[in-house]
Design an enzyme around this catalytic site. Sequence first.
Site, mmCIF file in Angstrom:
data_model
loop_
_atom_site.group_PDB
_atom_site.id
_atom_site.type_symbol
_atom_site.label_atom_id
_atom_site.label_comp_id
_atom_site.label_asym_id
_atom_site.label_seq_id
_atom_site.Cartn_x
_atom_site.Cartn_y
_atom_site.Cartn_z
ATOM 1 N N PHE A 90 0.871 -1.174 0.000
ATOM 2 C CA PHE A 90 0.000 0.000 0.000
ATOM 3 C C PHE A 90 0.910 1.227 0.000
ATOM 4 O O PHE A 90 1.367 1.694 1.038
ATOM 5 C CB PHE A 90 -0.884 -0.062 1.254
ATOM 6 N N GLU A 102 3.727 -7.740 3.743
ATOM 7 C CA GLU A 102 3.838 -8.578 4.937
ATOM 8 C C GLU A 102 3.378 -7.829 6.182
ATOM 9 O O GLU A 102 2.702 -8.378 7.059
ATOM 10 C CB GLU A 102 5.296 -9.035 5.142
#
EC number: 3.5.4.5
Length: 194
Positions: A90, A102
Site C-alpha cells: 500500500f 507482509e
Amino acid sequence: MGRTELFSTRLSGATLDAVAGDNDPPRQRGGRHDQLECDSPRAMTETPDTAELIAAARAAAVNAHAPYSRFAVGAALLMRDGSVLTGTNFENASYGLSLCAETVAVAAANAQGRLREIVAVAVTGGAMDEAGRMRGDAVVSPCGRCRQVLNEVAQLAGLDLPIHCAAAEGDAVATYRLSELLPHAFGPADLGIF
Ligand code: THU
C-alpha cells in the site's frame, strides 16, 4: 472485512500438523543465509498446501496499490486454524510512508487479535505490466523491516516461522526459517515481553 485483508481459504489439518511439527533449526547452507537459493532440495519442494498459500499471496497482490514502484507484492499468513489472512503493498505519494505486504498482513492478524496464531508465511511479488498484472519469475523475500515485523510474531508465537518466497509466476519457491533471514534477531524476548 476488506478484500485485501482476508482470504477465505482454509488449509487441511494435515498441513497444519506438518507446519507445527516442522520447526527444526534452520539448515546450514554454507553460511550464506541472506541469499535466495532456489536450487537447494528443500527450496524446490513445494507441497500442494504451500502452493495454496502462495496462491493466496498472489491473489492478494492483485489489489496492490503500487503506482509509484509498479511492483506488486502479496503476502499470506497461514493461521493455526487453517484460515489464511493476506496483505498487499500500500504505497503512498510521500513514498516513505508506503506499507509492505507482509506488514499489512500482520496488522490484519493483529486487528483480529490473532498475532500468536500465525504458523507460516508466503510472500510473492513482481513488476506490474501495463495491464497491472504482476510478472516475473524471480522469487521475492521479505525486506529487512518486514523480517523484523515477522520476528515480533514469531517470538510471540514461539515459532521459527517458515517463510515461503515465491515469484509472481512459475513454480520456484525458496523456503526459509525466519532465523535464517534474520539471524541473531532483537525482539520482545530481549525486553522480557512474551
Ligand atoms: N515491498 C513489500 O511489500 N514487501 C517487501 O518485503 C519488499 C518490498 C513493496 C514495497 C514497495 O511498495 C514495493 O514493494 C517496491 O519496493
